[in-house]
Design a protein around this motif. Sequence first.
Motif, PDB file in Angstrom:
ATOM      1  N   MET A 162       7.177   3.821  10.803  1.00  0.00           N
ATOM      2  CA  MET A 162       6.615   2.748  10.034  1.00  0.00           C
ATOM      3  C   MET A 162       5.229   3.187   9.532  1.00  0.00           C
ATOM      4  O   MET A 162       4.432   3.719  10.276  1.00  0.00           O
ATOM      5  N   LEU A 163       4.965   2.921   8.247  1.00  0.00           N
ATOM      6  CA  LEU A 163       3.673   3.249   7.664  1.00  0.00           C
ATOM      7  C   LEU A 163       2.714   2.083   7.852  1.00  0.00           C
ATOM      8  O   LEU A 163       3.090   0.921   7.705  1.00  0.00           O
ATOM      9  N   THR A 164       1.488   2.396   8.170  1.00  0.00           N
ATOM     10  CA  THR A 164       0.461   1.367   8.275  1.00  0.00           C
ATOM     11  C   THR A 164      -0.707   1.763   7.398  1.00  0.00           C
ATOM     12  O   THR A 164      -0.949   2.942   7.140  1.00  0.00           O
ATOM     13  N   CYS A 165      -1.433   0.791   6.937  1.00  0.00           N
ATOM     14  CA  CYS A 165      -2.596   1.031   6.089  1.00  0.00           C
ATOM     15  C   CYS A 165      -3.785   0.302   6.691  1.00  0.00           C
ATOM     16  O   CYS A 165      -3.735  -0.904   6.914  1.00  0.00           O
ATOM     17  N   ASP A 166      -4.818   1.040   6.977  1.00  0.00           N
ATOM     18  CA  ASP A 166      -6.050   0.449   7.476  1.00  0.00           C
ATOM     19  C   ASP A 166      -6.906   0.098   6.258  1.00  0.00           C
ATOM     20  O   ASP A 166      -7.900   0.746   5.969  1.00  0.00           O
ATOM     21  N   CYS A 167      -6.466  -0.921   5.530  1.00  0.00           N
ATOM     22  CA  CYS A 167      -7.098  -1.276   4.259  1.00  0.00           C
ATOM     23  C   CYS A 167      -7.748  -2.648   4.335  1.00  0.00           C
ATOM     24  O   CYS A 167      -7.380  -3.486   5.150  1.00  0.00           O
ATOM     25  N   ASN A 168      -8.683  -2.860   3.431  1.00  0.00           N
ATOM     26  CA  ASN A 168      -9.312  -4.153   3.250  1.00  0.00           C
ATOM     27  C   ASN A 168      -8.821  -4.726   1.924  1.00  0.00           C
ATOM     28  O   ASN A 168      -8.614  -3.991   0.967  1.00  0.00           O
ATOM     29  N   ILE A 169      -8.652  -6.042   1.871  1.00  0.00           N
ATOM     30  CA  ILE A 169      -8.261  -6.709   0.634  1.00  0.00           C
ATOM     31  C   ILE A 169      -9.412  -7.607   0.204  1.00  0.00           C
ATOM     32  O   ILE A 169      -9.922  -8.406   0.985  1.00  0.00           O
ATOM     33  N   TYR A 170      -9.809  -7.447  -1.060  1.00  0.00           N
ATOM     34  CA  TYR A 170     -10.910  -8.228  -1.621  1.00  0.00           C
ATOM     35  C   TYR A 170     -10.401  -9.033  -2.803  1.00  0.00           C
ATOM     36  O   TYR A 170      -9.722  -8.507  -3.685  1.00  0.00           O
ATOM     37  N   ASP A 171     -10.707 -10.314  -2.825  1.00  0.00           N
ATOM     38  CA  ASP A 171     -10.400 -11.200  -3.948  1.00  0.00           C
ATOM     39  C   ASP A 171     -11.720 -11.632  -4.563  1.00  0.00           C
ATOM     40  O   ASP A 171     -12.603 -12.137  -3.866  1.00  0.00           O
ATOM     41  N   PHE A 172     -11.848 -11.433  -5.882  1.00  0.00           N
ATOM     42  CA  PHE A 172     -13.053 -11.869  -6.555  1.00  0.00           C
ATOM     43  C   PHE A 172     -12.824 -11.970  -8.052  1.00  0.00           C
ATOM     44  O   PHE A 172     -11.797 -11.543  -8.579  1.00  0.00           O
ATOM     45  N   ILE A 212      -7.917  -6.532  -4.813  1.00  0.00           N
ATOM     46  CA  ILE A 212      -7.975  -5.082  -4.650  1.00  0.00           C
ATOM     47  C   ILE A 212      -7.828  -4.722  -3.185  1.00  0.00           C
ATOM     48  O   ILE A 212      -8.539  -5.250  -2.329  1.00  0.00           O
ATOM     49  N   MET A 213      -6.894  -3.809  -2.919  1.00  0.00           N
ATOM     50  CA  MET A 213      -6.692  -3.283  -1.578  1.00  0.00           C
ATOM     51  C   MET A 213      -7.275  -1.869  -1.572  1.00  0.00           C
ATOM     52  O   MET A 213      -6.909  -1.045  -2.411  1.00  0.00           O
ATOM     53  N   THR A 214      -8.195  -1.622  -0.675  1.00  0.00           N
ATOM     54  CA  THR A 214      -8.843  -0.323  -0.619  1.00  0.00           C
ATOM     55  C   THR A 214      -9.203   0.032   0.814  1.00  0.00           C
ATOM     56  O   THR A 214      -9.392  -0.856   1.647  1.00  0.00           O
ATOM     57  N   ASN A 227     -16.515  -1.462  -7.975  1.00  0.00           N
ATOM     58  CA  ASN A 227     -16.568  -0.348  -8.928  1.00  0.00           C
ATOM     59  C   ASN A 227     -15.231  -0.157  -9.632  1.00  0.00           C
ATOM     60  O   ASN A 227     -15.176   0.070 -10.844  1.00  0.00           O
ATOM     61  N   LYS A 228     -14.154  -0.258  -8.881  1.00  0.00           N
ATOM     62  CA  LYS A 228     -12.814  -0.122  -9.452  1.00  0.00           C
ATOM     63  C   LYS A 228     -12.560  -1.247 -10.463  1.00  0.00           C
ATOM     64  O   LYS A 228     -12.048  -1.021 -11.557  1.00  0.00           O
ATOM     65  N   ALA A 229     -12.921  -2.467 -10.097  1.00  0.00           N
ATOM     66  CA  ALA A 229     -12.726  -3.613 -10.984  1.00  0.00           C
ATOM     67  C   ALA A 229     -13.609  -3.516 -12.230  1.00  0.00           C
ATOM     68  O   ALA A 229     -13.173  -3.851 -13.329  1.00  0.00           O
ATOM     69  N   VAL A 250     -12.252 -15.767  -4.651  1.00  0.00           N
ATOM     70  CA  VAL A 250     -11.576 -16.658  -5.594  1.00  0.00           C
ATOM     71  C   VAL A 250     -10.374 -15.938  -6.190  1.00  0.00           C
ATOM     72  O   VAL A 250     -10.348 -14.719  -6.280  1.00  0.00           O
ATOM     73  N   THR A 251      -9.377 -16.694  -6.575  1.00  0.00           N
ATOM     74  CA  THR A 251      -8.229 -16.142  -7.270  1.00  0.00           C
ATOM     75  C   THR A 251      -7.939 -17.012  -8.476  1.00  0.00           C
ATOM     76  O   THR A 251      -8.338 -18.174  -8.538  1.00  0.00           O
ATOM     77  N   GLY A 252      -7.263 -16.454  -9.444  1.00  0.00           N
ATOM     78  CA  GLY A 252      -6.921 -17.194 -10.652  1.00  0.00           C
ATOM     79  C   GLY A 252      -6.141 -16.310 -11.598  1.00  0.00           C
ATOM     80  O   GLY A 252      -5.586 -15.287 -11.219  1.00  0.00           O
ATOM     81  N   TYR A 253      -6.107 -16.718 -12.858  1.00  0.00           N
ATOM     82  CA  TYR A 253      -5.377 -16.004 -13.887  1.00  0.00           C
ATOM     83  C   TYR A 253      -6.325 -15.640 -15.006  1.00  0.00           C
ATOM     84  O   TYR A 253      -7.137 -16.474 -15.367  1.00  0.00           O
ATOM     85  N   PRO A 254      -6.284 -14.467 -15.586  1.00  0.00           N
ATOM     86  CA  PRO A 254      -5.359 -13.369 -15.312  1.00  0.00           C
ATOM     87  C   PRO A 254      -5.725 -12.625 -14.027  1.00  0.00           C
ATOM     88  O   PRO A 254      -6.893 -12.357 -13.780  1.00  0.00           O
ATOM     89  N   LEU A 255      -4.718 -12.318 -13.245  1.00  0.00           N
ATOM     90  CA  LEU A 255      -4.905 -11.616 -11.971  1.00  0.00           C
ATOM     91  C   LEU A 255      -4.545 -10.157 -12.131  1.00  0.00           C
ATOM     92  O   LEU A 255      -3.494  -9.823 -12.635  1.00  0.00           O
ATOM     93  N   CYS A 256      -5.436  -9.302 -11.691  1.00  0.00           N
ATOM     94  CA  CYS A 256      -5.191  -7.868 -11.708  1.00  0.00           C
ATOM     95  C   CYS A 256      -5.136  -7.391 -10.256  1.00  0.00           C
ATOM     96  O   CYS A 256      -6.123  -7.518  -9.537  1.00  0.00           O
ATOM     97  N   LYS A 257      -3.974  -6.893  -9.836  1.00  0.00           N
ATOM     98  CA  LYS A 257      -3.827  -6.379  -8.472  1.00  0.00           C
ATOM     99  C   LYS A 257      -3.942  -4.867  -8.504  1.00  0.00           C
ATOM    100  O   LYS A 257      -3.289  -4.224  -9.306  1.00  0.00           O
ATOM    101  N   MET A 258      -4.799  -4.348  -7.668  1.00  0.00           N
ATOM    102  CA  MET A 258      -5.007  -2.893  -7.613  1.00  0.00           C
ATOM    103  C   MET A 258      -4.938  -2.442  -6.172  1.00  0.00           C
ATOM    104  O   MET A 258      -5.416  -3.080  -5.287  1.00  0.00           O
TER     105      MET A 258
END
Length: 65
Positions: A1-11, A25-27, A36-38, A57-65
Amino acid sequence: MLTCDCNIYDFQLSDHKNNKYFYEIMTQGNLKTAINKAQKHFTKEYGHKATHLERNVTGYPLCKM
């Protein structure tokens, strides 16, 4: 099983012209890495950097990275 030690940021990034984009963004990096990515995406979309950031915050248009 693969695991990711990532953080998810919504803004949201926006500018003085009322352009808005919401990001999920998951990084493995920190918030600065996600911003910086956004910012690169926002600049590509609107031709200039965002001037305002609002976290959790979340809303539209949503960009998932």
